[in-house]
Design an enzyme around this catalytic site. Sequence first.
Site, PDB file in Angstrom:
ATOM      1  N   ASN A 217       0.837  -1.201   0.000  1.00  0.00           N
ATOM      2  CA  ASN A 217       0.000   0.000   0.000  1.00  0.00           C
ATOM      3  C   ASN A 217       0.877   1.258   0.000  1.00  0.00           C
ATOM      4  OD1 ASN A 217       0.545   0.815   2.855  1.00  0.00           O
ATOM      5  ND2 ASN A 217      -0.323  -1.214   3.213  1.00  0.00           N
TER       6      ASN A 217
ATOM      7  N   LYS B  24     -13.057   0.076  16.544  1.00  0.00           N
ATOM      8  CA  LYS B  24     -11.728  -0.573  16.479  1.00  0.00           C
ATOM      9  C   LYS B  24     -11.037  -0.537  17.830  1.00  0.00           C
ATOM     10  CE  LYS B  24     -10.586  -0.064  11.675  1.00  0.00           C
ATOM     11  NZ  LYS B  24     -10.003   0.738  10.636  1.00  0.00           N
TER      12      LYS B  24
HETATM   13  N1  CTP Z   1      -3.425  -3.360  12.326  1.00  0.00           N
HETATM   14  C1  CTP Z   1      -2.628  -4.421  12.722  1.00  0.00           C
HETATM   15  N2  CTP Z   1      -2.674  -5.589  12.015  1.00  0.00           N
HETATM   16  C2  CTP Z   1      -3.478  -5.721  10.954  1.00  0.00           C
HETATM   17  C3  CTP Z   1      -4.294  -4.643  10.536  1.00  0.00           C
HETATM   18  C4  CTP Z   1      -4.240  -3.475  11.251  1.00  0.00           C
HETATM   19  O1  CTP Z   1      -1.899  -4.288  13.700  1.00  0.00           O
HETATM   20  N3  CTP Z   1      -3.504  -6.878  10.286  1.00  0.00           N
HETATM   21  C5  CTP Z   1      -3.394  -2.139  13.139  1.00  0.00           C
HETATM   22  C6  CTP Z   1      -2.873  -0.906  12.420  1.00  0.00           C
HETATM   23  O2  CTP Z   1      -1.461  -0.754  12.600  1.00  0.00           O
HETATM   24  C7  CTP Z   1      -3.656   0.195  13.126  1.00  0.00           C
HETATM   25  C8  CTP Z   1      -4.981  -0.463  13.479  1.00  0.00           C
HETATM   26  O3  CTP Z   1      -4.729  -1.853  13.484  1.00  0.00           O
HETATM   27  O4  CTP Z   1      -3.040   0.582  14.325  1.00  0.00           O
HETATM   28  C9  CTP Z   1      -6.108  -0.176  12.535  1.00  0.00           C
HETATM   29  O5  CTP Z   1      -5.711  -0.388  11.199  1.00  0.00           O
HETATM   30  P1  CTP Z   1      -6.738  -0.152  10.015  1.00  0.00           P
HETATM   31  O6  CTP Z   1      -6.069  -0.482   8.720  1.00  0.00           O
HETATM   32  O7  CTP Z   1      -7.401   1.175  10.165  1.00  0.00           O
HETATM   33  O8  CTP Z   1      -7.856  -1.215  10.375  1.00  0.00           O
HETATM   34  P2  CTP Z   1      -8.144  -2.686  10.000  1.00  0.00           P
HETATM   35  O9  CTP Z   1      -8.068  -3.500  11.235  1.00  0.00           O
HETATM   36  O10 CTP Z   1      -7.292  -3.127   8.857  1.00  0.00           O
HETATM   37  O11 CTP Z   1      -9.667  -2.626   9.605  1.00  0.00           O
HETATM   38  P3  CTP Z   1     -10.391  -2.220   8.226  1.00  0.00           P
HETATM   39  O12 CTP Z   1      -9.401  -2.520   7.123  1.00  0.00           O
HETATM   40  O13 CTP Z   1     -11.560  -3.122   8.213  1.00  0.00           O
HETATM   41  O14 CTP Z   1     -10.749  -0.776   8.348  1.00  0.00           O
END
Ligand code: CTP
Length: 405
Positions: free
Chosen positions: A212, A342
């Site tokens: 990404n 979250k």
């Molecule tokens: N995060 C993590 N491990 C993952 C995905 C996310 O540790 N596999 C952590 C990110 O570093 C951040 C938080 O979770 O601190 C939220 O990440 P975000 O991308 O906003 O959320 P997602 O859990 O991926 O949810 P979604 O994609 O459904 O919004």
Amino acid sequence: MSSLVNKQILVGITGGIAAYKTIELIRLLSKAGADVQVVLTDGAKAFVTEMTLQAVSGHPVRSSLLDPAAELGMGHIELAKWADLIVIAPASADFMARYAQGMANDLLTTLCLATDAPVALAPAMNQAMWQHPATQANLTTLISRGVHMIGPAAGAQACGDVGPGRMEEPQDIYAAIDTLLSPVAQDLAGQHWVITAGPTMEAIDPVRYISNHSSGKMGYALAAAAQARGARVTLISGPTQLAAPQGVQRVDIKSAEDMLSACRTAMLEQADVFIGAAAVADFRMKDVASQKMKKSGDSNEMQLTLVKNPDVIATLSQEQAAKCMVGFAAETQDVIAYAQSKLERKGLDLIIANDVSRTDIGFNNDENQVTVLSKDQQWTPPKESKAALAVELVGLITQYQTQPS
Ligand code: CTP
């Protein structure tokens, strides 16, 4: 009062198109009360004039090492002693190479060798020159000797290329100098902060991957801000173009699974704060192809089977939580509501909500605006550079930790 009042700052300018922006930097420093003297290399003279720089700094501009008239006024060693800080903006690849080698073949390199003051470089060059192993080796040498790096930024370059090597904007260099010269209380001494940053990279086959646009800037800025207040910082970073902030221990990883395992290792030693600033890929290939995948037949479609990656921060919250667990929530709609859910779902103390649908902030941008949420409180710092915001966020997290529960 600004930390720059009455500070004696020597601004060195080397040859590069970004030199014209340094005029604005000198104006900002002077306006904040600093006394600025300017030194040019021969290359810089092709881009900016001594007359302009003399007018904005209010001092004669120096460029020659063996100038009898200038040496009669303030000799070059006195000038090196005069400076509270030397900042080179733009710093060319050639200047970095000469400085890393310890050369003293012009006035500016001589001053850098002769000074006891901190030296900061704002590099500017073509992206290929920046990424060349020779420049990267010089960068590592300079950082290991305590030279401060301001940037470079990534983006469109004067030569038409796109990539890392653009000089940071004058306002950001100014903010970095202000921070450098501000005495920072070492109130986080004894604390261990673990911070994730950047994207993860999930292999598809030996030559392709899923990733990404995360630049890693926010996580790196948080690491620098916590380190500046005395914390011991472990920065677990996906692939980025950024140099590790000085004094921070960086662990390089690629995939989400690597990130989780590096975090587990780092947190064997109890962490006070964990910040998940990384943009972790939610999915990875079910099976990574061992050979390069081929186009098969005439089909215009291709299907990849993905499986869910571990949630790094949620796993750590359950298994080996830091005293304060802080996540980011990158959202494009219903930002606060999604962030709040979250926070609960991942077992966090704080969540920093980020609207990534806005093109002026967030992913790959130099500025950011966020809202910080706890279970029952909410803060919205102003939109500002990621470096300034990081200082504020480290302050907020520290305050939250010391709140009576
Ligand atoms: N995060 C993590 N491990 C993952 C995905 C996310 O540790 N596999 C952590 C990110 O570093 C951040 C938080 O979770 O601190 C939220 O990440 P975000 O991308 O906003 O959320 P997602 O859990 O991926 O949810 P979604 O994609 O459904 O919004």
